[in-house]
Enzyme design. Structure first.
Site, PDB file in Angstrom:
ATOM      1  N   LYS A  19       3.535  24.833  -2.073  1.00 31.44           N
ATOM      2  CA  LYS A  19       4.981  24.882  -2.328  1.00 31.44           C
ATOM      3  C   LYS A  19       5.257  25.605  -3.635  1.00 31.44           C
ATOM      4  O   LYS A  19       4.716  25.234  -4.683  1.00 31.44           O
ATOM      5  CB  LYS A  19       5.532  23.456  -2.384  1.00 31.44           C
ATOM      6  CG  LYS A  19       6.999  23.357  -2.774  1.00 31.44           C
ATOM      7  CD  LYS A  19       7.445  21.901  -2.794  1.00 31.44           C
ATOM      8  CE  LYS A  19       8.852  21.781  -3.333  1.00 31.44           C
ATOM      9  NZ  LYS A  19       9.313  20.375  -3.373  1.00 31.44           N
ATOM     10  N   ILE A  37       7.474  11.003  -5.415  1.00 31.03           N
ATOM     11  CA  ILE A  37       6.083  10.794  -5.807  1.00 31.03           C
ATOM     12  C   ILE A  37       5.917  10.990  -7.309  1.00 31.03           C
ATOM     13  O   ILE A  37       5.134  10.285  -7.954  1.00 31.03           O
ATOM     14  CB  ILE A  37       5.163  11.714  -4.997  1.00 31.03           C
ATOM     15  CG1 ILE A  37       5.094  11.209  -3.544  1.00 31.03           C
ATOM     16  CG2 ILE A  37       3.766  11.799  -5.602  1.00 31.03           C
ATOM     17  CD1 ILE A  37       4.293  12.081  -2.611  1.00 31.03           C
ATOM     18  N   THR A  50      11.368  14.265  -6.069  1.00 32.27           N
ATOM     19  CA  THR A  50      10.955  13.498  -7.249  1.00 32.27           C
ATOM     20  C   THR A  50      10.323  12.151  -6.915  1.00 32.27           C
ATOM     21  O   THR A  50       9.870  11.446  -7.821  1.00 32.27           O
ATOM     22  CB  THR A  50      12.166  13.243  -8.166  1.00 32.27           C
ATOM     23  OG1 THR A  50      13.225  12.631  -7.403  1.00 32.27           O
ATOM     24  CG2 THR A  50      12.669  14.541  -8.772  1.00 32.27           C
ATOM     25  N   GLU A  78       6.926  13.670   1.277  1.00 32.70           N
ATOM     26  CA  GLU A  78       5.958  14.669   1.723  1.00 32.70           C
ATOM     27  C   GLU A  78       6.023  15.965   0.929  1.00 32.70           C
ATOM     28  O   GLU A  78       5.235  16.854   1.164  1.00 32.70           O
ATOM     29  CB  GLU A  78       6.172  14.960   3.208  1.00 32.70           C
ATOM     30  CG  GLU A  78       5.927  13.737   4.084  1.00 32.70           C
ATOM     31  CD  GLU A  78       6.008  14.043   5.564  1.00 32.70           C
ATOM     32  OE1 GLU A  78       6.837  14.885   5.945  1.00 32.70           O
ATOM     33  OE2 GLU A  78       5.242  13.446   6.334  1.00 32.70           O
ATOM     34  N   GLY A  82       0.835  -1.198   0.000  1.00 29.50           N
ATOM     35  CA  GLY A  82       0.000   0.000   0.000  1.00 29.50           C
ATOM     36  C   GLY A  82       0.869   1.246   0.000  1.00 29.50           C
ATOM     37  O   GLY A  82       1.650   1.469  -0.918  1.00 29.50           O
ATOM     38  N   THR A 130       1.989   5.224  -0.271  1.00 31.53           N
ATOM     39  CA  THR A 130       1.733   6.203  -1.323  1.00 31.53           C
ATOM     40  C   THR A 130       1.719   5.559  -2.697  1.00 31.53           C
ATOM     41  O   THR A 130       0.804   5.768  -3.501  1.00 31.53           O
ATOM     42  CB  THR A 130       2.779   7.317  -1.269  1.00 31.53           C
ATOM     43  OG1 THR A 130       2.746   7.944   0.010  1.00 31.53           O
ATOM     44  CG2 THR A 130       2.515   8.361  -2.341  1.00 31.53           C
ATOM     45  N   ALA A 131       2.744   4.749  -3.002  1.00 35.82           N
ATOM     46  CA  ALA A 131       2.858   4.166  -4.337  1.00 35.82           C
ATOM     47  C   ALA A 131       1.700   3.233  -4.634  1.00 35.82           C
ATOM     48  O   ALA A 131       1.094   3.287  -5.713  1.00 35.82           O
ATOM     49  CB  ALA A 131       4.187   3.427  -4.472  1.00 35.82           C
ATOM     50  N   VAL A 164       2.475 -11.417   2.105  1.00 34.90           N
ATOM     51  CA  VAL A 164       2.841 -12.317   1.016  1.00 34.90           C
ATOM     52  C   VAL A 164       3.961 -13.221   1.513  1.00 34.90           C
ATOM     53  O   VAL A 164       5.043 -12.748   1.868  1.00 34.90           O
ATOM     54  CB  VAL A 164       3.284 -11.528  -0.228  1.00 34.90           C
ATOM     55  CG1 VAL A 164       3.725 -12.487  -1.329  1.00 34.90           C
ATOM     56  CG2 VAL A 164       2.154 -10.625  -0.726  1.00 34.90           C
TER      57      VAL A 164
END
Length: 506
Positions: free
Chosen positions: A79, A350, A348, A50, A14, A16-17, A189
């Site tokens: 930002k 995200i 970079t 973040e 799970g 962010t990615a 897993v």
């Protein structure tokens, strides 16, 4: 639907990615895909991504989310760029502001006119580059607005990005994805089953004697690379020769005023420290090279430099800068830390998730997993990673610091990739900033870091001589005036958040 159309997508991990992938695929493909995400609450996520860059707005628009609701939910702030403190030399500061300084004239980029003026008047006699940047002027004045240039059209829009709590962002995207039908499975897993003779992933064995089948697998399992590396043995390109930092510590502290609309990267003895202001706290970290400082010393250094009271113990992070040899291998696509690691110097992390997800959508496979789409995906992803690597290396090698062994190593011994050498030579000779199709960072970004860290251009385009000297001075003064007036029309950054997107919990 074609009989060969792929239908089952399994996302492993799970954070962010994982939830960016789930939300994005569900939004684009809708009922054409059955998407399942498996994650375990017992396995933590890194969650240091973040700070973002303006491209995240493309992802937000793809999802159709309300920006104010998104900022409230993630306790975010806005930002306008990244402030680099002490990178050229101790005591110096510059900002890599989003957007272009100045405005083009006669088809020629603004910086050529600025270089002509600077070379004619001398460094001390000419206004600095950022006097022509609305983002820079607004950032240092602590101001922000979404549409600031109504009466100042030649300046264009003011691009912006966000700071936010990465864990809250993942939670926000999870709720979005589940509303679109993404199924979440809580579990670990334990094993991966590969098929014969192609060696593709067929299924996952989960705890509690469960099995999960899929056709396309998206590996968001973090540094472990559970599928892309542990199962498929894809291999890793180690870039630590060019980017030697291999450790980081992260810790939040209490929020302090003012709520600045920028990310801060401060050069330190053996690396650099980040500062990311949120509505409810400030994120902090120290990225460093363990050959030049111990983890205990780095932790003490990080804690001693906080603006407010620490809200926990620093979390250590060990990494090797680089990328998987193939980000898409067989029927597995790696996203986030599973695909590689680029230190967060230019925010970079995200974006690379978003960019690879966009490429996956563009080259989405059928069940036969033909080579051509996968090869094209990997070629484009590789080119983008290499271009980002070069941009990060520039920050370290374009320094005049000699106050610590680490910075002397960066200045004198850190090898520059040939691709970076070629760019810097073009800049030094005539102020040229080439544009490659795979470049995330465009000429205005290279310009600001080169100038900010004292890498001088010896010339400029002869087309900049079309203006008489007096007209050039008047035009440059007009641009500075437009920037100053537009800046004054913007509200205070904190006041803007309070009026439109303040988080109740903050």
């Amino acid at each position: 639907m074609s009989a060969n159309a792929l239908r089952q997508v399994v996302i492993v991990g799970g954070g962010t990615a994982g939830w960016m992938a789930a939300a994005g695929l569900a939004r684009v493909f809708g009922s054409l895909l059955d998407i399942t995400l498996v994650e375990s609450e017992e396995i933590g996520t890194v969650g240091v991504g973040e700070a973002t860059i303006p491209q995240i707005q493309l992802y937000n628009r793809l999802l159709g989310i309300d920006e104010d609701a998104f900022v409230r939910a993630t306790r975010g702030s806005f930002k306008l760029g990244i402030v680099f403190d002490g990178w050229g030399a101790p005591g110096e500061r510059y900002i890599h502001a989003f957007g272009e300084p100045g405005t083009p004239l006669g088809g020629l980029p603004f910086h050529h006119y600025w270089l002509r003026d600077r070379l004619a008047r001398g460094e001390r006699g000419a206004p600095d580059l950022w006097a022509y940047s609305l983002n820079a002027e607004a950032a240092f004045a602590g101001r922000f607005g979404r549409s600031p240039t109504g009466g100042f059209g030649p300046l264009g829009e003011m691009p912006y990005a966000f700071h936010f709590d990465a864990h809250l962002y993942a939670k926000f995207l999870r709720a979005y994805a589940e509303r679109l039908g993404v199924k979440r499975i809580e579990g670990k897993v334990l094993d991966v089953t590969l098929g014969e003779p192609d060696g593709r992933v067929v299924s996952l064995r989960l705890d509690h004697d469960r099995e999960l089948h899929g056709e396309l697998f998206v590996d968001c399992s973090g540094f472990r690379g559970l599928l892309i590396e542990q199962a498929l043995r894809t291999g890793y390109e180690d870039w630590s020769t060019h980017l030697p930092a291999d450790r980081a510590g992260a810790v939040p502290c209490a929020r302090v005023e003012p709520l600045t609309p920028w990310t801060k990267a401060t050069a330190d003895a053996a690396g650099w420290r980040w500062r990311i202001p949120l509505q409810h706290r400030t994120g902090n970290g120290y990225v460093f090279c363990s050959r030049f400082i111990s983890e205990d010393e780095a932790t003490a250094r990080l804690l001693s430099q906080l603006d407010g009271e620490a809200l926990g113990d620093p979390r250590p992070l060990r990494f090797v800068t680089g990328k998987r040899r193939r980000i898409w291998n067989r029927n597995v696509v790696a996203l986030g830390l599973a695909s590689g690691f680029m230190e967060p110097l230019e925010s970079t992390s995200i974006h690379l998730v978003q960019s690879c997800l966009d490429k996956l959508i563009q080259y989405f496979p059928d069940r036969d997993f033909a080579d051509a789409p996968r090869d094209r995906f990997n070629a484009e992803a590789d080119a983008e990673y290499v271009a980002i690597r070069d941009f990060l290396v520039l920050h370290y090698t374009a320094t005049r610091r000699d106050d610590t062994p680490f910075w002397r190593h960066c200045r004198d011994a850190l090898p520059q990739p040939e691709t970076l050498k070629a760019r810097m030579e073009l800049w030094r000779r005539a102020g040229r900033l080439p544009v490659e199709s795979h470049d995330l960072f465009k000429p205005n970004s290279w310009l600001q870091v080169l100038v900010g860290q004292g890498i001088e251009a010896e010339g400029y385009s002869p087309l900049a001589n079309r203006l008489e000297a007096a007209r050039l001075s008047m035009w440059l003064a007009d641009v500075r005036g437009l920037v100053a007036r537009a800046r004054e029309q913007l509200p205070d950054h904190a006041a803007f958040i309070t009026a439109s997107c303040r988080a109740e919990a903050a």
